[in-house]
Design an enzyme around this catalytic site. Structure first.
Site, PDB file in Angstrom:
ATOM      1  N   GLY A   1     -14.790   5.974  74.408  1.00 28.87           N
ATOM      2  CA  GLY A   1     -14.142   7.254  74.694  1.00 28.87           C
ATOM      3  C   GLY A   1     -12.623   7.237  74.775  1.00 28.87           C
ATOM      4  O   GLY A   1     -12.008   8.294  74.866  1.00 28.87           O
TER       5      GLY A   1
ATOM      6  N   LYS B   1      -9.636  24.243  83.562  1.00 29.39           N
ATOM      7  CA  LYS B   1      -9.736  24.480  82.109  1.00 29.39           C
ATOM      8  C   LYS B   1     -10.275  25.869  81.747  1.00 29.39           C
ATOM      9  O   LYS B   1      -9.901  26.438  80.734  1.00 29.39           O
ATOM     10  CB  LYS B   1     -10.612  23.407  81.451  1.00 29.39           C
ATOM     11  CG  LYS B   1      -9.937  22.061  81.334  1.00 29.39           C
ATOM     12  CD  LYS B   1     -10.781  21.106  80.506  1.00 29.39           C
ATOM     13  CE  LYS B   1     -10.153  19.738  80.421  1.00 29.39           C
ATOM     14  NZ  LYS B   1     -10.877  18.844  79.522  1.00 29.39           N
TER      15      LYS B   1
ATOM     16  N   GLU C   1      -8.887  30.244  68.331  1.00 26.48           N
ATOM     17  CA  GLU C   1     -10.307  30.572  68.115  1.00 26.48           C
ATOM     18  C   GLU C   1     -11.215  29.526  68.780  1.00 26.48           C
ATOM     19  O   GLU C   1     -12.200  29.863  69.441  1.00 26.48           O
ATOM     20  CB  GLU C   1     -10.551  30.647  66.597  1.00 26.48           C
ATOM     21  CG  GLU C   1     -12.002  30.685  66.159  1.00 26.48           C
ATOM     22  CD  GLU C   1     -12.662  32.039  66.397  1.00 26.48           C
ATOM     23  OE1 GLU C   1     -11.958  32.969  66.847  1.00 26.48           O
ATOM     24  OE2 GLU C   1     -13.880  32.143  66.138  1.00 26.48           O
TER      25      GLU C   1
ATOM     26  N   ASP D   1      -9.698  18.834  72.926  1.00 30.86           N
ATOM     27  CA  ASP D   1     -10.695  17.803  73.275  1.00 30.86           C
ATOM     28  C   ASP D   1     -11.646  17.534  72.096  1.00 30.86           C
ATOM     29  O   ASP D   1     -11.891  16.383  71.731  1.00 30.86           O
ATOM     30  CB  ASP D   1     -11.515  18.239  74.498  1.00 30.86           C
ATOM     31  CG  ASP D   1     -10.742  18.052  75.800  1.00 30.86           C
ATOM     32  OD1 ASP D   1      -9.887  17.152  75.866  1.00 30.86           O
ATOM     33  OD2 ASP D   1     -11.004  18.822  76.747  1.00 30.86           O
TER      34      ASP D   1
ATOM     35  N   SER E   1      -4.528  10.544  86.740  1.00 41.15           N
ATOM     36  CA  SER E   1      -4.417  10.931  85.331  1.00 41.15           C
ATOM     37  C   SER E   1      -3.592   9.911  84.541  1.00 41.15           C
ATOM     38  O   SER E   1      -2.542   9.457  85.001  1.00 41.15           O
ATOM     39  CB  SER E   1      -3.763  12.311  85.215  1.00 41.15           C
ATOM     40  OG  SER E   1      -3.481  12.579  83.854  1.00 41.15           O
TER      41      SER E   1
ATOM     42  N   ASN F   1      -7.303  23.078  77.218  1.00 37.76           N
ATOM     43  CA  ASN F   1      -6.731  21.854  77.811  1.00 37.76           C
ATOM     44  C   ASN F   1      -5.264  21.679  77.435  1.00 37.76           C
ATOM     45  O   ASN F   1      -4.617  20.754  77.911  1.00 37.76           O
ATOM     46  CB  ASN F   1      -7.535  20.617  77.395  1.00 37.76           C
ATOM     47  CG  ASN F   1      -7.206  20.171  75.998  1.00 37.76           C
ATOM     48  OD1 ASN F   1      -6.926  20.983  75.124  1.00 37.76           O
ATOM     49  ND2 ASN F   1      -7.232  18.873  75.770  1.00 37.76           N
TER      50      ASN F   1
HETATM   51  P1  NAP Z   1     -20.178  18.192  82.966  1.00 40.46           P
HETATM   52  O1  NAP Z   1     -19.724  19.496  82.386  1.00 40.46           O
HETATM   53  O2  NAP Z   1     -20.399  18.084  84.417  1.00 40.46           O
HETATM   54  O3  NAP Z   1     -21.545  17.788  82.184  1.00 40.46           O
HETATM   55  C1  NAP Z   1     -22.236  16.627  82.528  1.00 40.46           C
HETATM   56  C2  NAP Z   1     -23.400  16.398  81.567  1.00 40.46           C
HETATM   57  O4  NAP Z   1     -24.015  15.171  81.962  1.00 40.46           O
HETATM   58  C3  NAP Z   1     -24.479  17.463  81.608  1.00 40.46           C
HETATM   59  O5  NAP Z   1     -25.065  17.559  80.327  1.00 40.46           O
HETATM   60  C4  NAP Z   1     -25.465  16.880  82.628  1.00 40.46           C
HETATM   61  O6  NAP Z   1     -26.791  17.330  82.443  1.00 40.46           O
HETATM   62  C5  NAP Z   1     -25.397  15.412  82.275  1.00 40.46           C
HETATM   63  N1  NAP Z   1     -25.768  14.552  83.389  1.00 40.46           N
HETATM   64  C6  NAP Z   1     -25.063  14.340  84.543  1.00 40.46           C
HETATM   65  N2  NAP Z   1     -25.711  13.474  85.337  1.00 40.46           N
HETATM   66  C7  NAP Z   1     -26.865  13.141  84.679  1.00 40.46           C
HETATM   67  C8  NAP Z   1     -27.954  12.270  84.979  1.00 40.46           C
HETATM   68  N3  NAP Z   1     -27.996  11.572  86.136  1.00 40.46           N
HETATM   69  N4  NAP Z   1     -28.948  12.162  84.078  1.00 40.46           N
HETATM   70  C9  NAP Z   1     -28.909  12.837  82.913  1.00 40.46           C
HETATM   71  N5  NAP Z   1     -27.908  13.690  82.577  1.00 40.46           N
HETATM   72  C10 NAP Z   1     -26.888  13.825  83.440  1.00 40.46           C
HETATM   73  O7  NAP Z   1     -19.156  17.015  82.613  1.00 40.46           O
HETATM   74  P2  NAP Z   1     -18.189  16.913  81.334  1.00 40.46           P
HETATM   75  O8  NAP Z   1     -16.862  17.504  81.679  1.00 40.46           O
HETATM   76  O9  NAP Z   1     -18.932  17.439  80.153  1.00 40.46           O
HETATM   77  O10 NAP Z   1     -17.956  15.337  81.221  1.00 40.46           O
HETATM   78  C11 NAP Z   1     -18.996  14.488  80.775  1.00 40.46           C
HETATM   79  C12 NAP Z   1     -18.475  13.074  80.482  1.00 40.46           C
HETATM   80  O11 NAP Z   1     -17.519  13.106  79.431  1.00 40.46           O
HETATM   81  C13 NAP Z   1     -17.770  12.414  81.671  1.00 40.46           C
HETATM   82  O12 NAP Z   1     -18.201  11.089  81.764  1.00 40.46           O
HETATM   83  C14 NAP Z   1     -16.302  12.453  81.301  1.00 40.46           C
HETATM   84  O13 NAP Z   1     -15.595  11.339  81.811  1.00 40.46           O
HETATM   85  C15 NAP Z   1     -16.388  12.345  79.783  1.00 40.46           C
HETATM   86  N6  NAP Z   1     -15.189  12.929  79.143  1.00 40.46           N
HETATM   87  C16 NAP Z   1     -14.395  12.098  78.431  1.00 40.46           C
HETATM   88  C17 NAP Z   1     -13.254  12.614  77.823  1.00 40.46           C
HETATM   89  C18 NAP Z   1     -12.376  11.695  77.020  1.00 40.46           C
HETATM   90  O14 NAP Z   1     -11.221  12.061  76.770  1.00 40.46           O
HETATM   91  N7  NAP Z   1     -12.856  10.558  76.596  1.00 40.46           N
HETATM   92  C19 NAP Z   1     -12.930  13.970  77.954  1.00 40.46           C
HETATM   93  C20 NAP Z   1     -13.791  14.806  78.701  1.00 40.46           C
HETATM   94  C21 NAP Z   1     -14.918  14.254  79.297  1.00 40.46           C
HETATM   95  P3  NAP Z   1     -27.329  18.712  83.149  1.00 40.46           P
HETATM   96  O15 NAP Z   1     -26.902  19.817  82.242  1.00 40.46           O
HETATM   97  O16 NAP Z   1     -28.784  18.509  83.208  1.00 40.46           O
HETATM   98  O17 NAP Z   1     -26.660  18.764  84.504  1.00 40.46           O
END
Ligand code: NAP
Length: 287
Positions: A248, A72, A84, A108, A21, A93
């Site tokens: 990001g 979370k 809300e 977030d 982290s 978070n």
């Molecule tokens: P999550 O709940 O597991 O959701 C993942 C998403 O990606 C789902 O919509 C999934 O589709 C899709 N996906 C995964 N593999 C795929 C593939 N091979 N082809 C097409 N779609 C795919 O994950 P999350 O927590 O939302 O996180 C998603 C991303 O956001 C991560 O990369 C994370 O590092 C980033 N993030 C960044 C921050 C930041 O502070 N910048 C904060 C949070 C998250 P399905 O529904 O079809 O499975």
């Protein structure tokens, strides 16, 4: 500026795993830069110790805690009050301890929107937005985007039903539609902002892209929630096509900035926070 806290602030982040982290270096830098005495710890908490940890947060007078994967959603049941947005997003978070009363918030989505507005698109009202993905991160950012009065939000997800369910659930918030991933060309027509919330393109799969870049016109803003790498392949290709790109890292910094502001009551030193994360990432890359 008044300093609302006299005792050293006790802060931290709970998660499993937690070793990588970047929150501790970011918040320690924020405390230092703001001249606030305190510490921010990385707390490795397995799911079966979550209840115990939350009791300790109350009793040991932690002022605030960040919550990351996998807690979370589960942490919500142990809190006294939810904002809300946390209630509707279904995830917390950030916890604020108000004299033993624990309040759960979600920074977030608002962190992402603040970053997008500061760094790429000052005005979101009337914009046509395409969101790739419908997972946890998408929920937070779509909820926050909806509050900015965009013209419409179109969701594209590998699992279409998940996007459809989200569009239905939040039909009261904004004009939100879901399309199957194979109708991306249609979704992207006339889009002003395209946002990748999927994990496609994240380290180590840095050669993957969540969208055929040929579908981009070149005038859109393209944003990616991923910050490892800082510039994903999607962003590089979009930039080469003339799009304005947004990575990001800002989302991570601003979700922390909101948490810091809730805990301390003073404006977050955002640039010092961003610099601390970048330094830590660069140090990691050379190890
Ligand atoms: P999550 O709940 O597991 O959701 C993942 C998403 O990606 C789902 O919509 C999934 O589709 C899709 N996906 C995964 N593999 C795929 C593939 N091979 N082809 C097409 N779609 C795919 O994950 P999350 O927590 O939302 O996180 C998603 C991303 O956001 C991560 O990369 C994370 O590092 C980033 N993030 C960044 C921050 C930041 O502070 N910048 C904060 C949070 C998250 P399905 O529904 O079809 O499975």
């Amino acid at each position: 500026m008044n300093q609302p806290h006299v005792r050293p602030l006790k802060l931290g982040v709970i998660g499993d795993p937690i070793a990588h982290s970047k929150s501790p270096v970011m918040h320690e830098a924020a405390l230092r830069e703001s001249g606030i005495a305190g510490e921010y710890a990385a707390l490795h908490i397995k799911p079966d110790r979550l209840a115990e940890m939350i009791a300790a947060v109350r009793e040991e007078e932690y002022r605030g805690i960040n919550v990351t994967i996998p807690h979370k959603e589960n942490v919500m049941r142990y809190l006294d009050e939810l904002s809300e947005d946390a209630r509707r997003i279904g995830a917390v978070n950030t916890i604020i301890n108000e004299g033993g009363r624990l309040i759960g918030r979600n920074t977030d989505g608002i962190g992402y929107v603040r970053s997008l507005k500061e760094e790429a698109a000052a005005e979101l009202e009337g914009r046509r937005i395409v969101v790739l993905g419908a997972g946890g991160a998408a929920r937070g950012i779509i909820y926050a985007l909806a509050a900015e009065a965009p013209e419409r939000i179109v969701l594209l997800n590998r699992t279409t039903e998940r996007a459809e369910a989200l569009a239905r659930e939040w039909s009261d918030l904004a004009e939100i539609a879901a399309l199957p991933a194979d109708r991306a060309a249609e979704a992207l027509q006339g889009a002003d902002i395209v946002i990748n919330t999927t994990s496609v393109g994240m380290h180590p799969h840095v050669d993957d892209v969540p969208l055929d870049p040929a579908l981009l016109r070149g005038g859109e803003i393209v944003s990616d929630l991923i910050y490892n790498p800082l510039e994903t392949k999607l962003l590089r290709l979009a930039r080469e096509k003339g799009c304005r790109v947004h990575g990001g890292l800002g989302m991570f910094v601003y979700q922390g900035a909101y948490a810091f502001e809730y805990w301390t009551g003073v404006p977050a030193p955002v640039e010092a926070m961003r610099a601390a994360v970048l330094r830590d990432m660069n140090a990691g890359a050379t190890k």
